[in-house]
Design an enzyme around this catalytic site. Structure first.
Site, PDB file in Angstrom:
ATOM      1  N   SER A 335       0.844  -1.198   0.000  1.00  0.00           N
ATOM      2  CA  SER A 335       0.000   0.000   0.000  1.00  0.00           C
ATOM      3  C   SER A 335       0.880   1.248   0.000  1.00  0.00           C
ATOM      4  CB  SER A 335      -0.924  -0.019   1.220  1.00  0.00           C
ATOM      5  OG  SER A 335      -0.170   0.014   2.419  1.00  0.00           O
ATOM      6  N   TYR A 336       0.248   2.408  -0.046  1.00  0.00           N
ATOM      7  CA  TYR A 336       0.970   3.680  -0.148  1.00  0.00           C
ATOM      8  C   TYR A 336       1.978   3.805   0.995  1.00  0.00           C
ATOM      9  CZ  TYR A 336       1.623   8.650  -1.159  1.00  0.00           C
ATOM     10  OH  TYR A 336       2.147   9.870  -1.502  1.00  0.00           O
ATOM     11  N   PRO A 337       3.264   4.037   0.676  1.00  0.00           N
ATOM     12  CA  PRO A 337       4.299   3.969   1.712  1.00  0.00           C
ATOM     13  C   PRO A 337       4.540   5.260   2.486  1.00  0.00           C
ATOM     14  CG  PRO A 337       5.335   4.231  -0.417  1.00  0.00           C
ATOM     15  CD  PRO A 337       3.848   4.194  -0.674  1.00  0.00           C
TER      16      PRO A 337
END
Length: 812
Positions: A335-337
Site C-alpha cells: 500500500s501507499y508507503p
C-alpha cells in the site's frame, strides 16, 4: 462521445490504474514529451459512454524560483531575498515540456479525474495540472462539475475501483500549504546558502566552497549529528566498581549474580562491601518469584518506523529505502508507503490481506494457523487521518523481486503478519540472594508461547539458562565474590535510525521528506556514513553548526543585557577550578563559574548564602545554605550535587538533607532522625544551622518542629530509640536556662517517646514550600501546633544502629 482525461503522478502508476479500470482492454502510445504514455479505452462515466485517456506527470509540474536578476548571486544582496525578491512558478523540468504535453492531451476533454498521490504534495500537483489543462478543456454547461479527485491507498483492483466509484474534489487549502512551505524554503534556503557560500569563498585553500548550503530542515538535521559529536568529544569517563558473585547450584553448575546496587563510584566503599561479603560461605535465598509476562506485538507500520528498521536492520539508507518502497507501491505489492498512521480503520480487510500470503513458502504455516484460529485485532495506534498503515497487497517471492526490493517487502509482510498475531508470552523467574548484608539477583526467562516472534524471530525472547527450584531460606555455597573495575563509556555517533527518531520527535520534516534531508547532509559532505550506518559529522559540518550557535544572537542580546559572567557577586568556590562562582539573584537564581563556563541552578523562593566555607566531600564544591526564613526551613546543599545527583537513589534538586552519602556530616545519614509525622515518604532532619532556636524539618513536606530553644548544642546520636527506632538526640542546654530538673544541662532521648523532650518540641508547618519540596502541605492545614509523636506502628526509615550497616544501607 465525451472524453475523460485522467492524470496520475508517475507513468508506471498511470499504466497500472488504466489496466485495472479498463480490465486490460486498452491501447497505448507515447506522448509528445517521450516520457509519459497515454492509455486509451472506452467505458461509462456519470451514466454515459465516454472515452478515457489515462496519462501522468513526472512529479511536480512547476517549481518556485526568483525572477530574473534575483537569480544572479553577484548582483543581489542575499538579505533582499527574504522579502523584496518577487517569485514566479516555472516548469520543474523544461526538457519534459510537461505543460505543453498536458495541454495537448487535455484539449477538447470534458472531464478530468486527478489520480495524484494522496498527500499534500499530491494535492499541490493536482492544481498544477489544473492550471495547465483547464484553459484548453471544453467549457462546462449549466454549472456541471468537471473536476474530480480520486483518493486511494493501494494499487489493487478493489481500492482503485472504489476510488473511481467515490470521486471527490481536490483540497485547495492543502495545496496552498505546500506553496507556503516552498516559498519559505526558497527564501530562507537561498538567502543563507548564498550568504555563507560567498562569505567562505576564497578564504580557505583546503575548503570546497563551491556550495555551502543551508535549509530550514537540513540544518537542524545536521545539528542533531553535531550535538552528539560534541557530547562524545566532551565526555570524561568515570571509573566505577561492581561486585560480581557466583553461587554453586550443583557440582557442575553455577549461577552468576547481579549486584542489586549495580555500581558505586567510590573504590573505598566498594572495597568495604567486598570485605563484608567475600568471607561469607553461603548465599541465603531471600525471595523467589515466577511471573508470566508478555512482549507486545508491534503497532501497524508507518513510514518512519519502516525507515528506521530499513536503516538499522537491513542496512538501507532512508532515501534508498523510500525509493524502493515507492517502486513496490507502484507495482502493486504494498500500500501507499507515505503514512503517519499506525492504526487500521475498522473496515480494513485484514483477513483479505492475510489470505494473500497463505501459500507463501516462508510463512504459509503461520498464516494458515492464524486464519484457522482467528486473527488477533491489531493494537490501537495513532490515526493521523492520512493513509492506512503500510500493508502487503499481494504475495511475492524473492525470485520475483530480488535484492533490496525483496528484503524490504519481506520485512513489511512479516511486520503485517505480526500485527495480527498474538503477543509473545514468557515466564520470568527471579531469585534474590543475600550474601552477608548485600543483596544479589539472578533471573531467567522461559518462552510459553512465541506469538508474533514466530514470524519476527529477531524479536524473540533470548534463551536463558533455567534457574534451580528453591524457596526462601535455602542456602547455596558461594563460589566467589569479586570486585570489578569499569569505566563509563561515551555515547556513539547517531545512527540513521536514531536521527529519524529525533527528527520525528522535534517535527523536523515529514514522513516523506525526512529521507531527503538526511540524504542532503550526506551528499553535501556535512556528514559521512560510517559502519553500522552511523553519521559522523565532517569538519565542515561541525564548524557550520558551531558557527550557527555563536552567530549574531549573543551580540544582539549584549546590546541590552549583561553577559552572565559579568553579572552577580562572588559567593562560593567551584570544585573544578577553585575560583569563586557568582551568585545571580535574578530569577531563576543560579551560580555561574565564568572560568568553567558552567551554570548551576539553585532552590528558588528563598535566600542563598555561603555555608561556613565547608566543602562537599564528593566534588570539593563549597556548600551554600538555602533558607525560607527564620520560622521556615533551611538546609545546606552542594551546587554540583544539586544539579548532578551523585547516587542512584537521588534526583536532581535534592539538598544535603536528602543526600544518602554514608559519612558526610551534612547528609541525611548523619542528621536524619525518623519518619515524618505528617507525610509518608519524608524524614525529619536536624537543621544544624538553626541554633540557638533549633529546628527539625521534614525533607519532603513543609513540616517544621521548633525545639530545644537556648540549647547551645544538639547532636544526632548513633543510638536509636528502643520503642520506635528513631535516632536519639543528645542536647546540651545553657545552664542558666536549662529546662531539665536538678540543674542538669545534658539529656539524651527520643523526640517522639521521651517525656522530657516531648514538652520541648513545637510542631509547625513551614512558612513556605518551594518547588523542590515535593510532599506538599501534608494532611493538617494552616499552622498546626502539637507534640511530635510518631504515628503508631510506623517503623523508623532513617538508619541502622551501627556505622558499617549505615554505610551499607544508604550508599549506592
Amino acid at each position: 462521445m465525451k472524453t475523460v482525461l485522467m492524470v496520475a503522478e508517475k507513468p508506471s502508476l498511470a499504466q497500472s490504474i488504466a489496466k485495472i479500470l479498463s480490465r486490460g482492454s486498452l491501447s497505448s502510445h507515447k506522448g509528445l514529451n517521450g516520457a509519459c504514455s497515454v492509455h486509451e479505452y472506452t467505458g461509462t462515466f456519470a451514466g454515459q459512454p465516454v472515452r478515457f485517456k489515462m496519462t501522468s506527470v513526472c512529479g511536480h509540474v512547476m517549481t518556485l524560483d526568483f525572477l530574473g536578476k534575483y537569480n544572479k548571486w553577484d548582483k543581489v544582496d542575499p538579505a533582499e531575498l527574504f522579502s523584496q525578491a518577487p517569485t514566479e512558478k516555472k516548469e520543474a523540468n523544461p526538457k519534459l515540456n510537461m505543460v505543453k504535453f498536458l495541454q495537448v492531451e487535455g484539449r477538447g476533454c470534458d472531464y478530468i479525474v486527478l489520480w495524484l498521490d494522496c498527500d499534500k504534495e499530491g494535492e499541490n500537483i493536482c492544481f498544477e495540472v489544473l492550471d495547465a489543462v483547464l484553459p484548453v478543456m471544453n467549457k462546462a454547461h449549466g454549472g456541471e462539475k468537471t473536476v474530480f479527485r480520486a483518493r486511494f491507498s493501494s494499487i489493487t483492483d478493489t481500492d482503485i475501483c472504489n476510488a473511481m466509484a467515490c470521486l471527490g474534489e481536490p483540497d485547495h487549502n492543502e495545496a496552498l500549504s505546500v506553496d507556503a512551505r516552498q516559498e519559505l524554503d526558497l527564501r530562507i534556503g537561498c538567502a543563507f546558502t548564498r550568504f555563507q557560500t560567498k562569505y567562505f569563498q576564497g578564504k580557505y585553500g583546503d575548503l570546497d566552497s563551491s556550495l555551502i548550503s543551508f535549509g530550514p530542515c537540513q540544518t537542524p538535521t545536521l545539528g542533531f549529528c553535531v550535538e552528539r559529536h560534541d557530547k562524545i568529544q566532551s565526555f570524561k569517563p568515570e571509573t566505577y566498581w561492581v561486585l560480581q558473585a557466583k553461587v554453586n547450584t550443583d557440582k557442575d553448575r553455577s549461577l552468576l549474580l547481579d549486584w542489586d546496587r549495580v555500581r558505586v563510584f567510590d573504590r573505598e566503599i566498594a572495597q568495604m562491601f567486598l570485605n563484608m561479603t567475600k568471607l561469607e560461605k553461603e548465599a541465603q535465598v531471600e525471595a523467589t518469584s515466577r511471573k508470566e509476562k508478555a512482549k507486545q506485538r508491534p503497532l501497524a507500520l508507518n513510514t518512519v518506523e519502516m525507515l528506521r528498521v530499513a536503516s538499522s536492520s537491513l542496512g538501507m539508507g532512508p532515501q534508498h529505502a523510500m525509493q524502493t518502497a515507492e517502486r513496490l507501491y507502484t507495482q502493486g505489492y504494498i500500500s501507499y508507503p507515505r503514512t503517519e498512521t499506525t492504526h487500521y480503520p475498522e473496515n480494513f480487510d485484514l483477513k483479505g490481506s492475510l489470505r494473500q500470503q497463505a501459500n507463501h513458502p516462508y510463512w504459509a504455516d503461520t498464516v494458515k494457523r492464524l486464519l484457522a484460529e482467528g486473527i488477533n485485532r491489531p493494537r490501537k495506534g495513532h490515526d493521523a487521518g492520512d493513509h492506512p498503515p503500510i500493508t502487503p497487497m499481494k504475495s511475492a517471492t524473492e525470485a520475483e523481486l530480488g535484492g533490496d526490493a525483496w528484503r524490504l517487502y519481506e520485512y513489511i509482510t512479516r511486520h503485517f503478519i505480526a500485527t495480527v498475531s498474538h503477543d509473545c508470552k514468557y515466564l520470568q523467574s527471579t531469585i534474590s540472594f543475600r550474601i552477608g548484608p548485600e543483596l544479589f539477583t539472578c533471573s531467567g526467562k522461559t518462552v510459553l508461547s512465541p506469538g508474533f516472534t514466530e514470524v519476527m524471530p529477531w524479536q524473540s525472547v533470548p534463551l536463558e539458562e533455567s534457574l534451580p527450584t528453591c524457596q526462601r531460606g535455602d542456602a547455596f555455597p558461594v563460589g566467589e565474590v569479586k570486585m570489578l573495575e569499569k569505566q563509563t563509556n561515551p555515547p556513539d555517533y547517531l545512527t540513521e535510525a536514531e536521527l529519524i527518531t529525533l527528527m520525528e520527535k522535534h517535527g523536523i520534516g515529514t514522513d516523506a521528506s525526512i529521507p531527503v534531508h538526511i540524504n542532503n547532509i550526506c551528499q553535501r559532505n556535512y556528514v559521512t556514513v560510517e559502519s553500522g550506518r552511523r553519521l559522523k559529522p565532517t569538519n565542515l559540518g561541525i564548524v557550520l553548526v558551531h558557527g550557527y550557535y555563536k552567530i549574531g544572537m549573543d551580540e544582539l542580546m549584549e546590546v541590552s543585557f549583561s553577559p552572565l559572567a559579568a553579572t552577580g557577586k562572588p559567593l562560593s568556590r567551584c570544585g573544578k577550578c577553585h575560583r569563586f562562582m557568582k551568585y545571580i539573584q535574578a530569577k531563576p537564581s543560579r551560580l555561574h563559574c565564568s572560568h568553567c563556563d558552567e551554570t548551576y541552578t539553585l532552590p528558588q523562593n528563598g535566600t542563598i548564602k555561603l555555608y561556613k566555607e565547608l566543602r562537599c566531600p564528593l566534588d570539593d564544591f563549597e556548600l551554600v545554605l538555602w533558607s525560607s526564613g527564620s520560622r521556615g526551613k533551611s538546609y545546606p546543599l552542594c551546587p554540583y550535587c544539586y544539579n548532578h545527583p551523585p547516587f542512584r537513589d537521588m534526583k536532581k534538586g535534592m539538598g544535603c538533607n536528602e543526600c544518602t552519602h554514608p559519612s558526610c556530616q551534612h547528609s541525611l545519614s548523619m542528621l536524619g532522625i525518623g519518619q515524618c509525622v505528617e507525610c509518608e515518604s519524608g524524614v525529619l532532619v536536624l537543621d544544624p544551622t538553626s541554633g540557638p532556636k533549633w529546628k527539625v524539618a521534614c525533607n519532603k513536606c513543609n513540616v517544621v518542629a521548633h525545639c530545644f530553644e537556648n540549647a547551645h548544642r544538639v547532636r544526632v546520636s548513633a543510638d536509636t530509640c528502643s520503642v520506635c527506632e528513631a535516632a536519639l538526640l543528645d542536647v546540651d542546654f545553657n545552664k542558666a536556662k536549662s529546662p531539665l530538673p536538678g540543674d542538669e544541662t545534658q539529656h539524651m532521648g527520643c523526640v517522639f517517646c521521651d517525656p522530657v523532650f516531648q514538652e520541648l518540641v513545637e510542631l509547625k508547618h513551614a512558612a513556605s514550600c518551594h518547588p523542590m519540596h515535593r510532599g506538599g502541605p501534608g494532611r493538617r492545614q494552616g499552622r498546626g501546633r502539637g507534640r511530635a509523636r510518631r504515628p503508631p506502628g510506623k517503623p523508623n526509615p532513617r538508619r541502622p544502629k551501627d556505622k558499617m550497616s549505615a554505610l551499607a544501607a544508604y550508599f549506592v
